[in-house]
Structures are given as structure tokens and as C-alpha cells.
Design an enzyme around this catalytic site. Structure first.
Site, PDB file in Angstrom:
ATOM      1  N   ALA A  69       1.509  -7.132  18.798  1.00 34.22           N
ATOM      2  CA  ALA A  69       3.108  -7.209  19.005  1.00 34.22           C
ATOM      3  C   ALA A  69       3.533  -8.524  18.174  1.00 34.22           C
ATOM      4  O   ALA A  69       2.910  -9.442  17.891  1.00 34.22           O
ATOM      5  CB  ALA A  69       2.964  -7.932  20.483  1.00 34.22           C
ATOM      6  N   ASP A  70       4.962  -8.356  17.974  1.00 38.17           N
ATOM      7  CA  ASP A  70       5.694  -9.414  17.203  1.00 38.17           C
ATOM      8  C   ASP A  70       7.158  -9.604  17.906  1.00 38.17           C
ATOM      9  O   ASP A  70       7.886  -8.440  18.101  1.00 38.17           O
ATOM     10  CB  ASP A  70       5.786  -8.986  15.802  1.00 38.17           C
ATOM     11  CG  ASP A  70       6.287 -10.152  15.072  1.00 38.17           C
ATOM     12  OD1 ASP A  70       5.418 -11.404  15.122  1.00 38.17           O
ATOM     13  OD2 ASP A  70       7.294 -10.408  15.055  1.00 38.17           O
ATOM     14  N   THR A  71       7.482 -10.616  18.394  1.00 38.77           N
ATOM     15  CA  THR A  71       8.638 -10.922  18.829  1.00 38.77           C
ATOM     16  C   THR A  71       9.514 -11.825  18.175  1.00 38.77           C
ATOM     17  O   THR A  71       9.263 -12.669  17.575  1.00 38.77           O
ATOM     18  CB  THR A  71       8.540 -11.674  20.253  1.00 38.77           C
ATOM     19  OG1 THR A  71       7.715 -10.984  21.178  1.00 38.77           O
ATOM     20  CG2 THR A  71       9.973 -11.914  20.935  1.00 38.77           C
ATOM     21  N   GLY A 106       8.293  -5.906  18.611  1.00 39.73           N
ATOM     22  CA  GLY A 106       7.684  -4.543  17.886  1.00 39.73           C
ATOM     23  C   GLY A 106       6.224  -4.468  18.869  1.00 39.73           C
ATOM     24  O   GLY A 106       5.841  -5.557  19.079  1.00 39.73           O
TER      25      GLY A 106
END
Length: 193
Positions: A69-71, A106
């Protein structure tokens, strides 16, 4: 429910997975978060980074479910990642002051056993109150601004800056649990049995 490998050292993502009682272990990705080198919309960039993180860990474990995950925070078409220093944090919070911004995560789920890749994103809109310089400087001094996209933690003291949220709350913390649940169901993994 199979065990998940979380490709992140984020304590917030760890807490969220514990909250919904998923079996998981943590193997952090070694990928550099260099979003400026990626192409596409902010959402596509977040998806690409989540995939890179999951793929990096998948190459090490070679089986099971890998979650990346990437924020990021987006305001006026500008992507705000994690602040480099106090000045960067100050500038980010000044930009967010009194405005609505997007928080985009994501999320990539790799099922290595069945060779399935699911890559999606979640967008949440967050409206901030007006922040004066004194409040911004005190918040930065607290240390909470660091290590977080947009320089704030909505689950911490930064919650006092949030006037309103449209969308998934857990997304602004770092992992959209509803979207993760839907993705797991596509892989025939049930959180609630």
C-alpha cells in the site's frame, strides 16, 4: 483465511489489520518511495508504488498473499508525500489549511499461489480548518507530522485539523479496509465467516 504478508513497516497499517483480526506478518519493502519518477495520475502513481512494494516482498517470500500500500495526499494537482524536514512539513500544512484535499491509497494484493494480481486505489476527501502559524509550528514540534503523507495524522492530534471527511476513514489512516475486504473476497478469502 490465509496469512497475509504486509509489505510495510507502517504502525498504522499494522493497527488497521489487527483491528479487523486478519492473520498477518510484516516484511517491509526496501523500495524507495520516489513518486516523481512515476508517470500517470496521482492515483496511478499510488497504485504503481503499492505494486512495487508488494512485488519487492513477493520476490523474497515467493508464496502466499502479499499486501502493498502507498498513501499520498493531493491538493491542487500537487502530490504531497512524507515531509523531508520541518520546513517541508510547514509548507504542506500551510497548503492544506482551510482547503479540501484528496487522500489516495494505492493498494496491491498479490496472490502468489494462484498467480493473481489485484491493484486498486481508494480516494477520500478531507477538509481542513484554517490553521494559523502558531498551530502549525506547535504541531510540527510535537513530531507527529513526520512519516505521514501530507504531514498529518488524522488518527492522532492531527484530527483537530479535520473539519470533514467524504469517503473511507481508514483510507486516511493508511489502508482502506472496505476495499481490502472486497479484494480479499475476490480471492475467496473471507474476513467474516
Amino acid at each position: 483465511m490465509r496469512n497475509i504478508v504486509l509489505a510495510s513497516s507502517s504502525p498504522r497499517r499494522k493497527d488497521l489489520l489487527e483491528q479487523i483480526k486478519l492473520p498477518f506478518e510484516i516484511i517491509p519493502s526496501d523500495i524507495e518511495e520516489n513518486i516523481s519518477e512515476l508517470s500517470g495520475t496521482p492515483a496511478k502513481k499510488a497504485e504503481q508504488l503499492s505494486y512495487q512494494k508488494a512485488r519487492d516482498v513477493a520476490d523474497k517470500v515467493q508464496k502466499g498473499l502479499i499486501l502493498g500500500a502507498d498513501t499520498i495526499v493531493v491538493i491542487d494537482d500537487e502530490i504531497l508525500g512524507k515531509p523531508k524536514d520541518s520546513e517541508d512539513a510547514y509548507n504542506m500544512l500551510k497548503k492544506l489549511s482551510g482547503k479540501e484535499h484528496e487522500v489516495i491509497t494505492g493498494i496491491c494484493l498479490l496472490d502468489l499461489d494462484n498467480k493473481i494480481e489485484l491493484i486498486q486505489h481508494e480516494t477520500t476527501f478531507v477538509k481542513f480548518i484554517e490553521l494559523d502559524d502558531e498551530k502549525i509550528k506547535a504541531y510540527i514540534k510535537s513530531g507527529e507530522a513526520f512519516g505521514k503523507a501530507g504531514s498529518y495524522a488524522a488518527q492522532g492530534v492531527g484530527a483537530i485539523f479535520v473539519k470533514g471527511i467524504k469517503g473511507c476513514y481508514s483510507n486516511i489512516v493508511g489502508l482502506p479496509l472496505n476495499r481490502l475486504g472486497n479484494m480479499l473476497e475476490k480471492l475467496n478469502e473471507k474476513i467474516i465467516k
